[in-house]
Design a protein around this motif. Sequence first.
Motif, PDB file in Angstrom:
ATOM      1  N   ALA A  71     -14.050  -8.622 -13.013  1.00  0.00           N
ATOM      2  CA  ALA A  71     -14.288  -7.272 -12.481  1.00  0.00           C
ATOM      3  C   ALA A  71     -14.290  -6.254 -13.628  1.00  0.00           C
ATOM      4  O   ALA A  71     -15.104  -5.325 -13.655  1.00  0.00           O
ATOM      5  CB  ALA A  71     -13.232  -6.922 -11.443  1.00  0.00           C
TER       6      ALA A  71
ATOM      7  N   VAL B 277     -17.524  -6.294 -15.345  1.00  0.00           N
ATOM      8  CA  VAL B 277     -18.571  -5.547 -14.619  1.00  0.00           C
ATOM      9  C   VAL B 277     -18.546  -4.083 -15.059  1.00  0.00           C
ATOM     10  O   VAL B 277     -19.583  -3.484 -15.380  1.00  0.00           O
ATOM     11  CB  VAL B 277     -18.351  -5.661 -13.086  1.00  0.00           C
ATOM     12  N   VAL B 278     -17.327  -3.516 -15.114  1.00  0.00           N
ATOM     13  CA  VAL B 278     -17.182  -2.104 -15.509  1.00  0.00           C
ATOM     14  C   VAL B 278     -17.626  -1.937 -16.967  1.00  0.00           C
ATOM     15  O   VAL B 278     -18.385  -1.015 -17.308  1.00  0.00           O
ATOM     16  CB  VAL B 278     -15.715  -1.644 -15.331  1.00  0.00           C
TER      17      VAL B 278
ATOM     18  N   ASP C 185       0.275   4.819  -1.600  1.00  0.00           N
ATOM     19  CA  ASP C 185      -0.025   5.973  -0.751  1.00  0.00           C
ATOM     20  C   ASP C 185       0.762   7.198  -1.200  1.00  0.00           C
ATOM     21  O   ASP C 185       0.243   8.309  -1.214  1.00  0.00           O
ATOM     22  CB  ASP C 185       0.291   5.654   0.722  1.00  0.00           C
TER      23      ASP C 185
ATOM     24  N   MET D 122       0.834  -1.215   0.000  1.00  0.00           N
ATOM     25  CA  MET D 122       0.000   0.000   0.000  1.00  0.00           C
ATOM     26  C   MET D 122       0.866   1.262   0.000  1.00  0.00           C
ATOM     27  O   MET D 122       0.456   2.318  -0.424  1.00  0.00           O
ATOM     28  CB  MET D 122      -0.909  -0.014   1.233  1.00  0.00           C
TER      29      MET D 122
ATOM     30  N   LEU E  63     -17.827  -5.053  -7.330  1.00  0.00           N
ATOM     31  CA  LEU E  63     -16.449  -5.220  -7.837  1.00  0.00           C
ATOM     32  C   LEU E  63     -15.591  -5.994  -6.838  1.00  0.00           C
ATOM     33  O   LEU E  63     -14.845  -6.897  -7.218  1.00  0.00           O
ATOM     34  CB  LEU E  63     -15.814  -3.845  -8.096  1.00  0.00           C
TER      35      LEU E  63
ATOM     36  N   LEU F 254      -0.943   8.214  -4.521  1.00  0.00           N
ATOM     37  CA  LEU F 254      -2.277   8.790  -4.305  1.00  0.00           C
ATOM     38  C   LEU F 254      -2.187  10.099  -3.523  1.00  0.00           C
ATOM     39  O   LEU F 254      -2.881  11.067  -3.845  1.00  0.00           O
ATOM     40  CB  LEU F 254      -3.169   7.801  -3.550  1.00  0.00           C
TER      41      LEU F 254
ATOM     42  N   HIS G  12      -5.097 -10.904  -6.723  1.00  0.00           N
ATOM     43  CA  HIS G  12      -6.258 -11.605  -7.270  1.00  0.00           C
ATOM     44  C   HIS G  12      -5.902 -12.380  -8.531  1.00  0.00           C
ATOM     45  O   HIS G  12      -5.107 -11.912  -9.343  1.00  0.00           O
ATOM     46  CB  HIS G  12      -7.359 -10.593  -7.594  1.00  0.00           C
TER      47      HIS G  12
ATOM     48  N   LEU H 207     -21.082   4.881 -12.038  1.00  0.00           N
ATOM     49  CA  LEU H 207     -19.908   4.058 -12.347  1.00  0.00           C
ATOM     50  C   LEU H 207     -18.630   4.748 -11.857  1.00  0.00           C
ATOM     51  O   LEU H 207     -17.767   4.110 -11.238  1.00  0.00           O
ATOM     52  CB  LEU H 207     -19.827   3.804 -13.860  1.00  0.00           C
TER      53      LEU H 207
ATOM     54  N   ALA I 274     -19.656  -3.738 -18.619  1.00  0.00           N
ATOM     55  CA  ALA I 274     -21.108  -3.930 -18.747  1.00  0.00           C
ATOM     56  C   ALA I 274     -21.844  -2.600 -18.537  1.00  0.00           C
ATOM     57  O   ALA I 274     -22.780  -2.277 -19.277  1.00  0.00           O
ATOM     58  CB  ALA I 274     -21.581  -4.963 -17.733  1.00  0.00           C
TER      59      ALA I 274
ATOM     60  N   LEU J  31      -3.937  -4.888  -7.791  1.00  0.00           N
ATOM     61  CA  LEU J  31      -4.747  -6.107  -7.804  1.00  0.00           C
ATOM     62  C   LEU J  31      -3.930  -7.378  -8.003  1.00  0.00           C
ATOM     63  O   LEU J  31      -4.431  -8.383  -8.493  1.00  0.00           O
ATOM     64  CB  LEU J  31      -5.830  -6.030  -8.905  1.00  0.00           C
TER      65      LEU J  31
ATOM     66  N   THR K 162     -19.013 -15.970 -14.352  1.00  0.00           N
ATOM     67  CA  THR K 162     -18.635 -16.227 -12.948  1.00  0.00           C
ATOM     68  C   THR K 162     -19.008 -17.638 -12.496  1.00  0.00           C
ATOM     69  O   THR K 162     -19.034 -17.925 -11.301  1.00  0.00           O
ATOM     70  CB  THR K 162     -19.279 -15.183 -11.992  1.00  0.00           C
TER      71      THR K 162
ATOM     72  N   LEU L 133     -22.431 -12.037 -17.384  1.00  0.00           N
ATOM     73  CA  LEU L 133     -21.773 -12.010 -16.074  1.00  0.00           C
ATOM     74  C   LEU L 133     -22.001 -13.318 -15.306  1.00  0.00           C
ATOM     75  O   LEU L 133     -21.087 -13.820 -14.659  1.00  0.00           O
ATOM     76  CB  LEU L 133     -22.251 -10.816 -15.245  1.00  0.00           C
TER      77      LEU L 133
ATOM     78  N   VAL M 128     -16.729  -9.729  -6.745  1.00  0.00           N
ATOM     79  CA  VAL M 128     -16.354 -10.429  -7.982  1.00  0.00           C
ATOM     80  C   VAL M 128     -14.845 -10.681  -8.002  1.00  0.00           C
ATOM     81  O   VAL M 128     -14.376 -11.750  -8.383  1.00  0.00           O
ATOM     82  CB  VAL M 128     -16.809  -9.612  -9.213  1.00  0.00           C
ATOM     83  N   LEU M 129     -14.083  -9.692  -7.543  1.00  0.00           N
ATOM     84  CA  LEU M 129     -12.618  -9.850  -7.522  1.00  0.00           C
ATOM     85  C   LEU M 129     -12.187 -10.934  -6.541  1.00  0.00           C
ATOM     86  O   LEU M 129     -11.244 -11.667  -6.788  1.00  0.00           O
ATOM     87  CB  LEU M 129     -11.969  -8.539  -7.095  1.00  0.00           C
TER      88      LEU M 129
ATOM     89  N   GLU N  26     -10.533 -13.537 -12.079  1.00  0.00           N
ATOM     90  CA  GLU N  26     -11.374 -12.626 -11.290  1.00  0.00           C
ATOM     91  C   GLU N  26     -11.172 -11.176 -11.725  1.00  0.00           C
ATOM     92  O   GLU N  26     -12.103 -10.388 -11.713  1.00  0.00           O
ATOM     93  CB  GLU N  26     -11.079 -12.791  -9.798  1.00  0.00           C
ATOM     94  N   LYS N  27      -9.923 -10.863 -12.117  1.00  0.00           N
ATOM     95  CA  LYS N  27      -9.663  -9.489 -12.583  1.00  0.00           C
ATOM     96  C   LYS N  27     -10.437  -9.215 -13.876  1.00  0.00           C
ATOM     97  O   LYS N  27     -11.006  -8.142 -14.054  1.00  0.00           O
ATOM     98  CB  LYS N  27      -8.154  -9.287 -12.820  1.00  0.00           C
TER      99      LYS N  27
END
Lengths: 154, 498
Positions: free
Chosen positions: A81, A84-85, A5, A1, B218, A8, A73, B417, A87, A70, A115, A111, B221-222, A77-78
């Motif tokens: 995800a 999902v975005v 940090d 992280m 998210l 960000l 993961h 989103l 979609a 990520l 899954t 989806l 699902v991840l 799974e990535k």
Amino acid sequence: MGTWDVLLGSIIAIAGACIFLEARTFPNLAGGYPGPGLFPQLLGVLFVLSGLGVAGNAVVKRAWAWKPPLSDHPSREKINALLVVLAVIFYILLADTLGFIPMAIIILIALMFRTGVSLRWSIVLGIGLTLAIYILFNRILHVPLPSGLLKYWL
Amino acid sequence: MLDIILQSLASLADPMVIAVILLATFYGLFIGAMPGLTVTMAVALFVPFAFFLDPVPALAAIVTLQAMGIFAGDIPGALIRMPGTPASAAYTDDSHALSQQGQARLVLGVDVIASALGGLMGAIVLIVGASALAEFALTFSSYEFFWLALLGLSTTAFIATASPIKGLVAVILGLFLSTVGIDITLGFQRFTFGNPNLLGGISFIPAMIGLFGVSEVLRIVLRGQMHLAYAELEKGASFLPAIGTVWRYRLNALRGGIVGLITGVLPGAGADIGAWLAYGVCKRFSKEPEKFGKGSMEVIVEAGVANNSDLAAEWIPTLVFGIPGDAFTAVVIGILMLKGLRPGPAILHDYTNILVAIYITFILVNLLMVPFGFAAIRASSHLLRVPRNVLMPIILLMCIVGAYAINNDLFDVGLMLVMGLLGFLLEANGFPVAPIVLALVLGPLLEQSFMISLIKSEGDLTLFFSRPVAAILGTLTLVVWILPLVPLAKKLITVRQA
């Protein structure tokens, strides 16, 4: 992280500086009283300070271990995800043209199947649930969901 | 007053209202029992429905959803060691440890009784406290409202989060988002980038659905864990043994209730803080502190009462000052505004019927919790068997339709989103999301009271402390700011001494 940090925190501090500079261009009230710009200017300063705080905290703790985003993961799974975005983006771009029902069926089937639901169940649930949600929102709550391709039938 | 109570009872006896309460009961129990799905997400997805309901059924459903969801959060905590809601996290280890010792049914039975008891304590304090506080709040000026809003935000940033600096970033981000749109003083457009969709500001409902719905989809699902392994319930009755257990720890229940009420009334501190605080207090005074984390029944009673007594108490600052206790009550404010009910000291006079209906609902729901709670325990293994790979796409679709339904605009789906990705990114890096929503709701009140106070005082900041209540609230706020610095100062002193 830690590395994140620093990154960000720096982005937050730069964004704060931009907010401050933009808010300085806002007009004052009559009589020289501070106007719409004062509050965002204060927020801009606080953004800069807290962003530096987040970055500085990571530097002090010497938390430098770099981990790609990520990375904990599995790739399957990535991709899920990401789907999902995609979609939601797909819905925003095509809902008016194709309509809610076709879009929702495609999203649910894709989806669920992706899954781990079997193709047969994905199709059955995708169609059944889409119709249930359509009836609930469109027929009961009167939300004008986009009709698209089906506008002459709905 | 009797007239008002009878009118409110009549409005609740409407078949439509009863149906809504029952549906909210099942919905709250289901979402609360699903690990990873929070009650805040449940209410975010409920908002589009609230939009189409009358105020009484809409608010009754929210009260029901909140109480049932917070109780049901205990179910996966006990059976799979994953709290269904953050409010159950404090005693999850104890619940799970006892479940593994073959006492799952008893633990969950105790959870039901403790939750109902806490809820009833909270309801009584809400009924008595709200009207007393509302009379007092009528004397508040912009200084008091400024400090109250700032105290709520400071608590949520500095006390309710693991990292105060990241909590602060979340609060500032929410406040910044609240400044987008036409400003109230000059009608000046701020940060709209010429986009007409942003003139009215960041739409609260799509933002909230994104932050709590999309980001959770998210995350789940991840994680990819679509089927969960759970502990089986032992056979036998649990109602009377549960009552007996709560009675044995009645003093813990009372103390937990008081802790929950205090945290509930404090703006910015939610049910999870109440439960953690009750956990700490219980451990401090326990005769068996070594059992904590390994299966302590007394902490399950104490913290279980605390998180539910907190819920009703949170509605006091929410209704009387328009200052929410947590993200859930922030949504309540959004719904009150949506229904044209402006929270504030005058709400008790202006909408007495609706408020009395809310009070009655609180009592009713906590009584209903006992039969429905025990039914949910019986059904818990079925609840946990619902495959999440079917649930997640449905929730995503409900998010899309919910965000769209308020303004019938695809721009809101895009906003949802963006906020969902933002929430996901921030939470993945240790930034809390709930303070963003709280700040988004409190931003206009904070800015307005700040600007009015500043103009009234002609820039003299000492006048912000000139009134007694303002001085107390201001001092409390400063204390909340200083608290996170104490460990830092201690560390510095230790380093210097070394």
